[in-house]
Enzyme design. Sequence first.
Site, PDB file in Angstrom:
ATOM      1  N   PRO A 171       0.791  -1.234   0.000  1.00  0.00           N
ATOM      2  CA  PRO A 171       0.000   0.000   0.000  1.00  0.00           C
ATOM      3  C   PRO A 171       0.821   1.281   0.000  1.00  0.00           C
ATOM      4  O   PRO A 171       0.781   2.075   0.940  1.00  0.00           O
ATOM      5  CB  PRO A 171      -0.823  -0.138   1.282  1.00  0.00           C
ATOM      6  CG  PRO A 171       0.061  -0.913   2.203  1.00  0.00           C
ATOM      7  CD  PRO A 171       0.793  -1.891   1.322  1.00  0.00           C
ATOM      8  N   CYS A 172       1.567   1.517  -1.087  1.00  0.00           N
ATOM      9  CA  CYS A 172       2.330   2.757  -1.178  1.00  0.00           C
ATOM     10  C   CYS A 172       1.410   3.975  -1.243  1.00  0.00           C
ATOM     11  O   CYS A 172       1.847   5.098  -0.984  1.00  0.00           O
ATOM     12  CB  CYS A 172       3.279   2.725  -2.371  1.00  0.00           C
ATOM     13  SG  CYS A 172       2.486   2.446  -3.958  1.00  0.00           S
TER      14      CYS A 172
END
Length: 283
Positions: free
Chosen positions: A247-248
């Site tokens: 989840p950048c």
Amino acid sequence: METQNQIDYQRIARAIEFLRLNHKLQPSLEQAAEHVSLSPFHFQRMFKDWAGVTPKQFLQYLSVEYAKSILKEKQASLFDAAFETGLSGTGRLHDLFIKVEGMTPGEYKNGGEQLNINYSFAESPFGTVLVASTAKGICYMAFADEAQEDAFAHLQKAFPNARYNLFLDRIQQNALFIFTQDWSKLDEVKLHLKGTPFQLKVWETLLTVPIGGLVTYGSLAGKLQNPNASRAVGSAVGDNPVAFLIPCHRVIRSTGEIGQYHWGSGRKNAIIGWEASRAFGAI
């Protein structure tokens, strides 16, 4: 030809951008609906089906004030929950199902000539995705806004000498359950990634930021016990080869601003608000 899912998402994305850019004017439901060429009734229903909350409620999750409150007041407890129990207020965190394995030098030398890669296209709440897997796990996932041939060409650049098969395998199917948040169908998701030891460590640390959580580049560097490495952390975040699963999109600026995203800032806004509505909203 665009699918109905793609058309609906594009309308939602345009609506989110309109609301975000005009939030100080507090646009009405009618104005937002007109912007995406829908009646207020149909727009409200479509948005509620997609996000689980009203457009007005959704907008609050994209405000700088909200982001700052998450960073200041909730981040510690959310990190603790991820590290210690894997539980949040809404149930088991999907991130703890995900395990990262780095590729060996032999697996990606000479452009990945030893790799057999299956790939397929699928619909997500945020548009079409291209997902690819080796026998060990997911090696690539990207949002495919362009033609499928162009999206596939980007995958080939990562492993130019690999052997490719257009095939939806069980590894990919399992990973795609992430978008449904149906934990009853979700087994462990394995990622088989090409990266330096530092990149792999950054990506693993990102998995501890739970749904609804946000983190800055500086605090991410602190979690890595390298507080002066914010710039290097930023580069590793930008090099993330697996959209959404790693989840950048949960990394934002210290000011509370959403910031840029490899797959578009508009999509980043949509994902952050969508996740926040599930973590904290009235679904």
